[in-house]
Design an enzyme around this catalytic site. Sequence first.
Site, PDB file in Angstrom:
ATOM      1  N   HIS A  17     -17.023   7.699 -16.488  1.00 22.84           N
ATOM      2  CA  HIS A  17     -16.461   8.351 -17.677  1.00 22.84           C
ATOM      3  C   HIS A  17     -15.100   7.747 -18.015  1.00 22.84           C
ATOM      4  CE1 HIS A  17     -18.851  12.100 -16.302  1.00 22.84           C
ATOM      5  NE2 HIS A  17     -19.418  11.708 -17.423  1.00 22.84           N
ATOM      6  N   LYS A  41     -25.925  25.851 -19.245  1.00 20.17           N
ATOM      7  CA  LYS A  41     -25.979  24.788 -18.238  1.00 20.17           C
ATOM      8  C   LYS A  41     -25.220  25.236 -16.995  1.00 20.17           C
ATOM      9  CE  LYS A  41     -26.364  19.805 -18.715  1.00 20.17           C
ATOM     10  NZ  LYS A  41     -25.954  18.635 -19.496  1.00 20.17           N
ATOM     11  N   ARG A  90     -25.482   4.010 -20.234  1.00 24.51           N
ATOM     12  CA  ARG A  90     -25.539   3.243 -18.986  1.00 24.51           C
ATOM     13  C   ARG A  90     -26.781   2.367 -18.902  1.00 24.51           C
ATOM     14  NH1 ARG A  90     -24.994   8.616 -15.630  1.00 24.51           N
ATOM     15  NH2 ARG A  90     -26.481   9.013 -17.287  1.00 24.51           N
ATOM     16  N   SER A 128     -22.504  12.201 -12.664  1.00 21.88           N
ATOM     17  CA  SER A 128     -21.876  13.363 -12.021  1.00 21.88           C
ATOM     18  C   SER A 128     -22.873  14.036 -11.082  1.00 21.88           C
ATOM     19  CB  SER A 128     -21.436  14.381 -13.075  1.00 21.88           C
ATOM     20  OG  SER A 128     -20.514  13.812 -13.955  1.00 21.88           O
TER      21      SER A 128
HETATM   22  O1  PNS Z   1     -22.424  15.142 -20.455  1.00 18.16           O
HETATM   23  P1  PNS Z   1     -23.623  15.682 -21.194  1.00 18.16           P
HETATM   24  O2  PNS Z   1     -24.156  16.914 -20.478  1.00 18.16           O
HETATM   25  O3  PNS Z   1     -24.683  14.650 -21.437  1.00 18.16           O
HETATM   26  O4  PNS Z   1     -23.070  16.156 -22.647  1.00 18.16           O
HETATM   27  C1  PNS Z   1     -23.943  16.724 -23.600  1.00 18.16           C
HETATM   28  C2  PNS Z   1     -23.134  17.394 -24.739  1.00 18.16           C
HETATM   29  C3  PNS Z   1     -22.190  18.420 -24.179  1.00 18.16           C
HETATM   30  C4  PNS Z   1     -22.349  16.335 -25.488  1.00 18.16           C
HETATM   31  C5  PNS Z   1     -24.173  18.063 -25.695  1.00 18.16           C
HETATM   32  O5  PNS Z   1     -25.001  18.905 -24.968  1.00 18.16           O
HETATM   33  C6  PNS Z   1     -23.492  18.858 -26.808  1.00 18.16           C
HETATM   34  O6  PNS Z   1     -23.009  18.291 -27.752  1.00 18.16           O
HETATM   35  N1  PNS Z   1     -23.444  20.198 -26.660  1.00 18.16           N
HETATM   36  C7  PNS Z   1     -22.852  21.068 -27.647  1.00 18.16           C
HETATM   37  C8  PNS Z   1     -23.914  21.843 -28.423  1.00 18.16           C
HETATM   38  C9  PNS Z   1     -24.493  21.000 -29.530  1.00 18.16           C
HETATM   39  O7  PNS Z   1     -23.812  20.604 -30.458  1.00 18.16           O
HETATM   40  N2  PNS Z   1     -25.790  20.708 -29.428  1.00 18.16           N
HETATM   41  C10 PNS Z   1     -26.495  19.889 -30.400  1.00 18.16           C
HETATM   42  C11 PNS Z   1     -26.300  18.410 -30.101  1.00 18.16           C
HETATM   43  S1  PNS Z   1     -27.845  17.629 -30.232  1.00 18.16           S
END
Ligand code: PNS
Length: 171
Positions: A17, A41, A90, A128
């Site tokens: 990150h 989550k 990645r 992670s």
């Molecule tokens: O590190 P991650 O878990 O891959 O991050 C995912 C994240 C937090 C960026 C994504 O789940 C998100 O944007 N969550 C907020 C809710 C939202 O907007 N969902 C619609 C996006 S498709």
Amino acid sequence: MVRALYPGSFDPVTNGHLDVLQRASHLFDEVLVAVANNESKQALFTAEKRVELLRQSTASMPNVRVTSFEGLLVNFARSQGARAIIRGLRAVSDFEYEFQMALMNRSLEPSLETLFLMPSEEYTYLSSRMVKEVCRLGGEIGRFVPDCVREALLSRFPGQHPASELSQKQP
Ligand code: PNS
């Protein structure tokens, strides 16, 4: 002043990150790291702790700020005046999920671009989830995360590590 948002779970932040963040910080006036406070989550660390670890890990990056958000990412991006979303890519395995998310976000907010940055190849296998698993099972994680994160993880899984590895500091 062009601001980008770097959203994620960051449970916890890894060197991968930070590599992506460093690259983004060279491209934008400001990068706002946005820790998703997502009830659905199951996270190891609270959003507050994840923000704290990120702040410690990014102390040397002057144009990086860290905060948390709830709800839709596009709404948060709009409220912050962000022009772009940064995501790390990645391997091919990341692509489908990232592609779906980018296009969903674009259909919700057409003016917001998603940019993908590749971390250094030494981090392409890092996640992670895997760092937590290695630490939980007693493996050494010092190469994968900043010191503050290593300490936080060791104090969550103390039984698996010799006492000499543990810091006096508790989270
Ligand atoms: O590190 P991650 O878990 O891959 O991050 C995912 C994240 C937090 C960026 C994504 O789940 C998100 O944007 N969550 C907020 C809710 C939202 O907007 N969902 C619609 C996006 S498709």
